[in-house]
Scaffold this active site. Sequence first.
Site, PDB file in Angstrom:
ATOM      1  N   ASP A   1       0.844  -1.206   0.000  1.00  0.00           N
ATOM      2  CA  ASP A   1       0.000   0.000   0.000  1.00  0.00           C
ATOM      3  C   ASP A   1       0.877   1.253   0.000  1.00  0.00           C
ATOM      4  OD1 ASP A   1      -2.159  -1.681   0.172  1.00  0.00           O
ATOM      5  OD2 ASP A   1      -2.365  -1.469   2.349  1.00  0.00           O
TER       6      ASP A   1
HETATM    7  N1  URA Z   1      -1.241  -5.892   3.939  1.00  0.00           N
HETATM    8  C1  URA Z   1      -1.741  -4.638   3.961  1.00  0.00           C
HETATM    9  O1  URA Z   1      -2.777  -4.388   4.556  1.00  0.00           O
HETATM   10  N2  URA Z   1      -1.054  -3.681   3.300  1.00  0.00           N
HETATM   11  C2  URA Z   1       0.111  -3.892   2.669  1.00  0.00           C
HETATM   12  O2  URA Z   1       0.697  -2.982   2.108  1.00  0.00           O
HETATM   13  C3  URA Z   1       0.615  -5.206   2.659  1.00  0.00           C
HETATM   14  C4  URA Z   1      -0.078  -6.200   3.303  1.00  0.00           C
END
Ligand code: URA
Length: 244
Positions: free
Chosen positions: A106
Site C-alpha cells: 500500500d
Molecule cells: N497488507 C496490507 O494491509 N497492506 C500492505 O501494504 C501489505 C499487506
Amino acid sequence: MKSSVTRLDRFISQRSAFKQADTRLLIAQKRILLDGQVANSIQQQVTQFTHVLLDGQCLQHKQALYLMLHKPKGVVCATQDHQHPTVLDLLEHPHKDQLHIVGRLDLNTTGLVLLTNDGTWSRTISLPQTGLAKTYEVTLAQPVTAEYVEVFRQGIYFAYEGITTQPAELEIDSAHTARLTLTEGKYHQVKRMFGHFQNEVLALHRASVGALTLAGLAVGHSRELTEAELRTLALQTGAVHSGR
Ligand code: URA
C-alpha cells in the site's frame, strides 16, 4: 508479464529469413548457438531470455532482471501514477521500463518490494500454493493481545472473497507492536486481519520475503538479487530464474 516459450525451428522462422524447415540443416551445420552452446534439436525451447546467435548474428539477447527495493512511505506500487511517485521513479536501472512488481504494498506501507521482467518467476513466487513467507512489522492503535495469536493461526474469514486466510504467525513484541508472517497476499490483508479486532494499523513495514531481507539497503534504494539469493528462493518456492 510475457513468459512465452517457443520451439527453436519456429523461433528461427520468426526472427530470420530462414523457413522453419531450414532449421534442421542449420543445426547440422552448427550455425545456431543457444546461450553459447551449439543447438542440437529443432525442439529446443527458446525463452525470452535465451541468447540466440545465428551465423554469429544476434537474434535475441535480453537479460533477466530480479531486483529488490526498499520502498519508502508515500510511493505507489504501480508503474505509472498521476498523483504520487512510483517505485519505478526510484530506480535508476537502464531497463526499468521492462519491470513489473511482484506483490504490491500500500501507499503508506514501507519495506521490501521485488521487481522483475521474468513473468514465469513472478507468477511462481506469487502463487498461494507456493506459500512463500512474508514478514510484516506492525504498529497498532490499540494494544495487541495474546488472543490474536490463536485467531490468526486459525485464519480469518474474509466475506468479500468468501475465503479464510491461511494460518498466520503473530509474534507480539510490545503492547502496540507485533510481527506478522503471512504465506499469501490478499488485498490489504494485514490491515483487514487486525481490522477483525477493530485495531487500526498505524504503520506497516514488510521486513522480509522468504530469506530475503533489507539488510544494508537504505530506504528508497534498490539492488539486484544475487545468484545465491535467487538459488535460495528457488529452493524455497520452485521459482526457477533465468541464467544471467
Ligand atoms: N497488507 C496490507 O494491509 N497492506 C500492505 O501494504 C501489505 C499487506
